[in-house]
Design an enzyme around this catalytic site. Structure first.
Site, PDB file in Angstrom:
ATOM      1  N   HIS A  64       0.852  -1.237   0.104  1.00 41.72           N
ATOM      2  CA  HIS A  64      -0.010   0.065  -0.059  1.00 41.72           C
ATOM      3  C   HIS A  64       0.791   1.267  -0.115  1.00 41.72           C
ATOM      4  CE1 HIS A  64      -4.276   1.022   0.639  1.00 41.72           C
ATOM      5  NE2 HIS A  64      -3.533   2.393   1.016  1.00 41.72           N
ATOM      6  N   ASP A 120     -13.772   2.724   6.630  1.00 37.12           N
ATOM      7  CA  ASP A 120     -12.830   3.554   6.074  1.00 37.12           C
ATOM      8  C   ASP A 120     -13.392   4.197   4.838  1.00 37.12           C
ATOM      9  OD1 ASP A 120     -10.212   4.493   5.380  1.00 37.12           O
ATOM     10  OD2 ASP A 120     -10.363   2.937   3.774  1.00 37.12           O
ATOM     11  N   ARG A 167     -13.007  12.618   4.199  1.00 32.78           N
ATOM     12  CA  ARG A 167     -11.769  13.339   3.989  1.00 32.78           C
ATOM     13  C   ARG A 167     -11.289  14.230   2.944  1.00 32.78           C
ATOM     14  NH1 ARG A 167      -7.969   8.888   5.438  1.00 32.78           N
ATOM     15  NH2 ARG A 167      -6.234  10.548   5.347  1.00 32.78           N
ATOM     16  N   SER A 216      -6.499   4.730   8.276  1.00 36.70           N
ATOM     17  CA  SER A 216      -7.096   4.383   6.962  1.00 36.70           C
ATOM     18  C   SER A 216      -6.337   3.162   6.008  1.00 36.70           C
ATOM     19  CB  SER A 216      -7.186   5.683   6.134  1.00 36.70           C
ATOM     20  OG  SER A 216      -7.322   5.322   4.747  1.00 36.70           O
ATOM     21  N   LYS A 260      -7.281  -1.167   6.062  1.00 32.40           N
ATOM     22  CA  LYS A 260      -7.398  -2.030   4.751  1.00 32.40           C
ATOM     23  C   LYS A 260      -6.495  -3.128   4.644  1.00 32.40           C
ATOM     24  CE  LYS A 260      -7.286   1.780   2.024  1.00 32.40           C
ATOM     25  NZ  LYS A 260      -7.491   2.860   2.790  1.00 32.40           N
TER      26      LYS A 260
HETATM   27  N1  URA Z   1      -4.163   5.946   1.371  1.00 33.41           N
HETATM   28  C1  URA Z   1      -5.067   5.337   2.278  1.00 33.41           C
HETATM   29  O1  URA Z   1      -5.637   4.011   1.953  1.00 33.41           O
HETATM   30  N2  URA Z   1      -5.616   6.199   3.229  1.00 33.41           N
HETATM   31  C2  URA Z   1      -5.063   7.531   3.349  1.00 33.41           C
HETATM   32  O2  URA Z   1      -5.348   8.010   4.065  1.00 33.41           O
HETATM   33  C3  URA Z   1      -3.868   7.873   2.605  1.00 33.41           C
HETATM   34  C4  URA Z   1      -3.496   6.908   1.616  1.00 33.41           C
END
Ligand code: URA
Length: 435
Positions: free
Chosen positions: A83, A162, A169, A184, A188
């Site tokens: 990620h 999320d 956001r 966040s 995930k």
């Molecule tokens: N990627 C994400 O999944 N969340 C964030 O807040 C920033 C980048």
């Protein structure tokens, strides 16, 4: 039950919130019981006042618990997730997932949409006609077993909290916060039980964390959450002081990813992807770094990664011809305008956030929550810091809906480039690995 305004007021006044209050507030917002207005006030209070480790943990736990989890027991290959914390021309995931699959790993990944000035993997993938990202946990499990990789979205069954907070956001200038990003990203990752989590924590003008010190704080917050869940994770702080690849947009990013997957495009996007894939192989298969890198390079040069990409696209309902001839299926913008600097010299700096914002203003990102994105528009900008530009040379192009929007984007991109006379060292690709 507590009036949710009291929770917002407590954070506004700098108090540390009890985990139960965070769980109650965020859980209620995800169920649609709290207005966007009140939730935006909550997020801004969190951004301005900060959240400590226990509050970040409570937020993350609420997000994970808001949906199901995905697990891969019985799979014959180790699983990896990767990620990015968000960047500009950051198409690493689109290339990494098929590369890792081609190397005998399984990649299961929940990605995000565009956030602030950064692009989102889901928006990019959905520019492929027919492609769906709203996969159920069992679809993800099946696809990972058959193809080796799947890229899916938060959904009513997967980290919906999320999904809800993320979209708000984006629309309320509440993105650049270490605890909000950590919760966040990690929610995930924690909802999908993989053997290894790799985090690409960006720093520089196109990142949310503009300095390496801030990026390190984000690394610490994310790795602490992984440790608390008993999950294996490593993080790299990587350069985002300029767009990573050349393409900023949605379809444009997909076309660039295909070029990298065909082995036709070298450069920083390929190099960073190879580094992450090699790290996964080293950790999960115990292969030495040089050998692991060479295997990742081969998967790009020999077409095995491209083949996984084609199969992943097809499995998710997308037109697989995108892997062979991207522009035969991807949407194209009606207006294309060249980017030509009027001064020659050495490219010494790029305001990558401004370039991301210029792409969003063309329609590649959202203004309000739930807006559609325009898959076709965006910016291609080829030179990297340290390279020499000639006055009047075409260094890229803007893809726009109208001449007026295109002209404005060209102006913004040129204003985001600093051209000087002295030689400049290119920034390192990776600052540091952690974990
Ligand atoms: N990627 C994400 O999944 N969340 C964030 O807040 C920033 C980048």
């Amino acid at each position: 039950v507590k009036d949710p305004r009291r929770i917002v007021a407590a954070k506004r006044d700098g108090e540390t919130l009890a985990p139960v209050d965070i769980e109650a507030f965020v859980g209620a917002y995800a169920r649609g019981e709290i207005s966007d207005a009140l939730a935006a006030a909550f997020l801004m209070a969190c951004l301005l006042r900060g959240m400590d480790a226990s509050e970040t943990l409570a937020l993350t736990r609420t997000m994970v618990a808001s949906g199901d989890t995905v697990s891969f027991r019985g799979l014959d290959r180790p699983t990896v997730d990767k990620h990015s914390t968000g960047g500009v021309a950051d198409g690493v995931t689109l290339v990494f997932a098929p590369v890792a699959a081609a190397l005998g790993l399984a990649v299961a990944k929940l990605s995000g949409r565009g956030l602030g000035h950064t692009g989102g993997t889901l928006d990019k993938l959905e520019s492929i006609p027919g492609l769906r990202t709203d996969l159920s946990p069992s679809q993800i499990e099946r696809q990972v077993a058959s193809v080796g990789c799947a890229i899916a979205a938060q959904s009513p069954t997967l980290v919906p909290a999320d999904g809800a907070v993320y979209a708000l956001r984006d629309a309320t200038a509440t993105v650049p916060s270490v605890p909000l990003i950590a919760a966040s990203v990690m929610s995930k990752k924690l909802a999908v039980e993989t053997d290894l989590i790799l985090l690409d924590v960006k720093t520089g003008s196109g990142a949310f964390m503009k300095t390496t010190a801030e990026a390190e704080a984000l690394v610490r917050a994310c790795l602490e959450l992984a440790r608390g869940w008993g999950r294996s994770a490593a993080a790299a702080v990587t350069d985002m002081s300029q767009p990573l690849g050349d393409a900023v947009g949605n379809a444009l990013d997909v076309a660039e990813a295909v070029e990298v997957l065909r082995g036709a495009q070298r450069g920083r996007l390929r190099r960073l992807t190879v580094l992450f894939a090699a790290r996964a192989l080293e950790t999960l298969h115990g292969i030495a770094h040089e050998e692991a890198s060479a295997a990742a390079e081969r998967s790009l040069d020999e077409g095995t990664a491209l083949d996984r990409f084609r199969r992943m696209v097809e499995a998710q309902g997308g037109d697989p011809r995108v892997a062979d001839d991207p522009w035969s299926v991807l949407p194209r913008a009606p207006v294309r305008m060249p980017i030509q600097p009027d001064r020659g010299g050495v490219l010494s700096a790029v305001d990558a956030e401004e370039i991301g914002l210029a792409s969003n203003a063309l329609g590649a990102g959202r203004v309000r929550k739930g807006d559609p994105v325009d898959p076709a528009v965006g910016i291609v900008l080829r030179p990297k810091v340290g390279e020499r530009l000639e006055a009047g040379e075409q260094v890229g192009e803007v893809h726009a809906r109208s001449e007026a929007e295109g002209t404005e984007a060209v102006r913004r991109v040129l204003g985001a480039l600093t051209v000087g006379d002295d030689p400049v060292q290119p920034p390192p690709l990776v600052h540091e690995w952690y974990g």
